[in-house]
Write an enzyme that holds these catalytic residues in place. Sequence first.
Site, PDB file in Angstrom:
ATOM      1  N   THR A 136       0.801  -1.286   0.091  1.00 23.27           N
ATOM      2  CA  THR A 136      -0.072  -0.067  -0.065  1.00 23.27           C
ATOM      3  C   THR A 136       0.900   1.261   0.028  1.00 23.27           C
ATOM      4  OG1 THR A 136      -1.617  -1.225   1.294  1.00 23.27           O
ATOM      5  CG2 THR A 136      -1.780   1.213   1.086  1.00 23.27           C
ATOM      6  N   VAL A 171      -5.900  -8.414   1.575  1.00 22.41           N
ATOM      7  CA  VAL A 171      -5.724  -9.639   2.484  1.00 22.41           C
ATOM      8  C   VAL A 171      -6.179  -9.384   4.093  1.00 22.41           C
ATOM      9  CG1 VAL A 171      -4.421 -10.886   0.977  1.00 22.41           C
ATOM     10  CG2 VAL A 171      -3.290  -9.625   2.927  1.00 22.41           C
ATOM     11  N   LYS A 222      -7.174   2.003  -2.571  1.00 22.83           N
ATOM     12  CA  LYS A 222      -6.738   1.034  -1.564  1.00 22.83           C
ATOM     13  C   LYS A 222      -6.685   2.041  -0.167  1.00 22.83           C
ATOM     14  CE  LYS A 222      -4.495  -1.561   1.004  1.00 22.83           C
ATOM     15  NZ  LYS A 222      -5.483  -2.844   1.544  1.00 22.83           N
ATOM     16  N   ARG A 229     -13.384   2.941   6.239  1.00 22.03           N
ATOM     17  CA  ARG A 229     -13.906   2.033   7.205  1.00 22.03           C
ATOM     18  C   ARG A 229     -13.065   2.694   8.620  1.00 22.03           C
ATOM     19  NH1 ARG A 229     -14.946  -3.506   7.988  1.00 22.03           N
ATOM     20  NH2 ARG A 229     -14.028  -4.432   9.570  1.00 22.03           N
ATOM     21  N   GLY A 273      -6.811  -1.068  15.776  1.00 22.53           N
ATOM     22  CA  GLY A 273      -5.494  -1.554  15.682  1.00 22.53           C
ATOM     23  C   GLY A 273      -5.214  -2.202  14.435  1.00 22.53           C
ATOM     24  N   CYS A 276      -3.204  -1.907   9.071  1.00 26.03           N
ATOM     25  CA  CYS A 276      -3.929  -1.300   7.702  1.00 26.03           C
ATOM     26  C   CYS A 276      -4.617  -0.014   7.980  1.00 26.03           C
ATOM     27  CB  CYS A 276      -4.844  -2.475   6.815  1.00 26.03           C
ATOM     28  SG  CYS A 276      -4.250  -3.809   6.610  1.00 26.03           S
ATOM     29  N   ARG A 347       0.272  -5.969  16.011  1.00 20.29           N
ATOM     30  CA  ARG A 347       0.616  -4.771  15.500  1.00 20.29           C
ATOM     31  C   ARG A 347      -0.541  -3.568  15.723  1.00 20.29           C
ATOM     32  NH1 ARG A 347       2.175  -6.728   9.636  1.00 20.29           N
ATOM     33  NH2 ARG A 347       0.694  -8.463  10.325  1.00 20.29           N
ATOM     34  N   ARG A 419     -15.993  -4.353  23.952  1.00 28.60           N
ATOM     35  CA  ARG A 419     -16.431  -4.928  22.574  1.00 28.60           C
ATOM     36  C   ARG A 419     -17.830  -5.338  22.785  1.00 28.60           C
ATOM     37  NH1 ARG A 419     -12.862  -2.851  18.953  1.00 28.60           N
ATOM     38  NH2 ARG A 419     -10.599  -3.036  19.893  1.00 28.60           N
TER      39      ARG A 419
HETATM   40  N1  SAJ Z   1     -12.715  -2.561  14.305  1.00 32.10           N
HETATM   41  C1  SAJ Z   1     -13.859  -1.945  15.250  1.00 32.10           C
HETATM   42  N2  SAJ Z   1     -14.811  -1.747  14.739  1.00 32.10           N
HETATM   43  C2  SAJ Z   1     -15.275  -2.315  13.330  1.00 32.10           C
HETATM   44  C3  SAJ Z   1     -14.257  -3.040  12.816  1.00 32.10           C
HETATM   45  C4  SAJ Z   1     -13.120  -3.162  13.243  1.00 32.10           C
HETATM   46  O1  SAJ Z   1     -13.514  -1.076  16.251  1.00 32.10           O
HETATM   47  O2  SAJ Z   1     -16.562  -2.130  13.222  1.00 32.10           O
HETATM   48  C5  SAJ Z   1     -11.233  -2.709  14.967  1.00 32.10           C
HETATM   49  C6  SAJ Z   1     -10.911  -4.052  15.125  1.00 32.10           C
HETATM   50  O3  SAJ Z   1     -11.005  -4.394  16.482  1.00 32.10           O
HETATM   51  C7  SAJ Z   1      -9.517  -3.915  14.940  1.00 32.10           C
HETATM   52  C8  SAJ Z   1      -9.411  -2.847  13.595  1.00 32.10           C
HETATM   53  O4  SAJ Z   1     -10.722  -2.066  13.792  1.00 32.10           O
HETATM   54  O5  SAJ Z   1      -8.707  -3.405  16.111  1.00 32.10           O
HETATM   55  C9  SAJ Z   1      -9.147  -3.230  12.433  1.00 32.10           C
HETATM   56  O6  SAJ Z   1     -10.034  -4.272  12.061  1.00 32.10           O
HETATM   57  P1  SAJ Z   1     -10.273  -4.716  10.490  1.00 32.10           P
HETATM   58  O7  SAJ Z   1     -11.667  -5.848  10.788  1.00 32.10           O
HETATM   59  O8  SAJ Z   1     -10.388  -3.692   9.700  1.00 32.10           O
HETATM   60  O9  SAJ Z   1      -9.123  -5.628  10.260  1.00 32.10           O
HETATM   61  P2  SAJ Z   1      -7.882  -5.612   9.382  1.00 32.10           P
HETATM   62  O10 SAJ Z   1      -7.133  -4.496  10.090  1.00 32.10           O
HETATM   63  O11 SAJ Z   1      -7.212  -6.894   9.328  1.00 32.10           O
HETATM   64  O12 SAJ Z   1      -8.576  -4.890   8.082  1.00 32.10           O
HETATM   65  C10 SAJ Z   1      -8.168  -5.533   6.766  1.00 32.10           C
HETATM   66  C11 SAJ Z   1      -8.204  -4.628   5.794  1.00 32.10           C
HETATM   67  N3  SAJ Z   1      -7.889  -5.342   4.537  1.00 32.10           N
HETATM   68  C12 SAJ Z   1      -6.871  -4.609   3.798  1.00 32.10           C
HETATM   69  O13 SAJ Z   1      -6.391  -3.631   4.130  1.00 32.10           O
HETATM   70  C13 SAJ Z   1      -6.483  -5.364   2.751  1.00 32.10           C
HETATM   71  C14 SAJ Z   1      -9.837  -4.028   5.558  1.00 32.10           C
HETATM   72  O14 SAJ Z   1      -9.828  -3.242   4.343  1.00 32.10           O
HETATM   73  C15 SAJ Z   1     -10.564  -4.837   5.354  1.00 32.10           C
HETATM   74  O15 SAJ Z   1     -12.236  -4.459   5.603  1.00 32.10           O
HETATM   75  C16 SAJ Z   1     -10.665  -5.964   6.601  1.00 32.10           C
HETATM   76  O16 SAJ Z   1      -9.274  -6.440   6.627  1.00 32.10           O
HETATM   77  C17 SAJ Z   1     -11.633  -7.040   6.485  1.00 32.10           C
HETATM   78  O17 SAJ Z   1     -12.565  -6.819   7.206  1.00 32.10           O
HETATM   79  O18 SAJ Z   1     -11.227  -7.848   5.555  1.00 32.10           O
END
Ligand code: SAJ
Length: 443
Positions: A136, A171, A222, A229, A273, A276, A347, A419
């Site tokens: 990214t 991913v 990206k 989000r 956290g 990404c 991370r 949570r």
């Molecule tokens: N979180 C919240 N509230 C939400 C969703 C997430 O507080 O509604 C928090 C989670 O607890 C975590 C952080 O945000 O600490 C990130 O959570 P995430 O579900 O976004 O997971 P990531 O960080 O693995 O995000 C990745 C991202 N993918 C890429 O950048 C390629 C994101 O774009 C995707 O939407 C996510 O995976 C996914 O759900 O696939």
Amino acid sequence: MTLKELKDKIEARKARLAVIGLGYVGLAVACEFARAGFDVVGVELKCDRVEKINSGITPIEGNEPRLAELLSEVVRSGKLRASTNYGELRDRDVVLIDVETPVDEANIPRYEALRAALRSLGPVLKQDALVIVESTTAPGTMLEVVYPLLEQSSGRSVNSGFFLGNCPERVMPGKLLANLRQVSRVVGGMTLETAETMVAIYRHVVQADLDPTDCITAELVKTVENAYRDVQIAFANEVALICEQLGGNVWTVRNLVNKSPFRQMHFPGAGVGGHCIPKDSWLLAYSVKDLPEPLRLIPAARAVNESMPIHMANLVQQALQSVGSSVAGARVLVLGYSYLENSDDTRNSPSEKLVQQLRVMEAEPIIHDPYVPGYQEDVAKLATGCDVAVLMVKHHAYRDLPLKDLKNWLRTPILVDGRGLFDANQARKIGFIYLGVGVNSIP
Ligand code: SAJ
């Protein structure tokens, strides 16, 4: 070789591939292209990682369905091999770059790993090879950093001596192979013909849409999808803070709001956290640092989300004060240290920030996490004698936590839920003082 000739080699699976950076993204990508039948060389700086991979053993902890078996299979078949030596790339027709592109404390992108990869690749880059950046990058980086540096290090010109594009990865830890196969990809090329050649490569792995476009669009999509989000989560967090003050329950409010057409309120929580979401908003913001009107919404959303672990510490303090105790000297059981449920990935974990804040408040944090090495001791033992339990990560293992036992293990029955994992009324019926993000504070 022309792009047409390269495309023919790709379609015949005769093109030789390389992946620079065998982290959790690069390794999964290398395995998938090897599985598709390509000869793949992975270049990785860490010798121990290279050795593990060449013995067919995955260096990735955490639960990644099918990755370990796939890695063993493609290494055994000779389709994938790893090396620390860039010289192995001299015969590579296509080179994917999957190195880290973090931001620093000042939220400035740090491209040391990307620059190093490009400097090392240039001198060994095969004539007319195609280079694809999957990391990214802040919008504009392909044009301002990548292509000039690769021209300089290779001594060739883009679109004549080599071809260049970017296809940002999409991913997620825990779903690496599934996402690689099932999630659509934006395919940015320095020319449209380059983008179409890139589509021919990804078609061997990706079963979803492949959308050819230019490099800046791929970088924008990206970073915008992740900034989107982050802003959505920040909105949910701000609604949670409102509910706490007004005596509402944000989980009820969220469910009912989402019954309204075209609403999709995200989940509030103890923080945001990962590698990404917290980073990509800053990569996007960095690309427009000289706007006449500075960005307001995206940085504000970051501030809201970064404040949530502090808010959790304040809820702990509030709960202890309600029973006449001080947070100073209190033993606080922190349930969950990874950034995401059912993952070992720590991370940018919100729990890390909570632990730091608790120490500032002179409390003693006691950490438990079923997935993170070093914090996997028996939760009953860790909970014994603690003054409060704070739920930071919605690990499935915590769903079965026996609340009645937890109450007896604790010195004072205080539960702070970051949570929305537990039911406030049920916890209070058992005798807990229950506070939660977005749930009205002490009744
Ligand atoms: N979180 C919240 N509230 C939400 C969703 C997430 O507080 O509604 C928090 C989670 O607890 C975590 C952080 O945000 O600490 C990130 O959570 P995430 O579900 O976004 O997971 P990531 O960080 O693995 O995000 C990745 C991202 N993918 C890429 O950048 C390629 C994101 O774009 C995707 O939407 C996510 O995976 C996914 O759900 O696939």
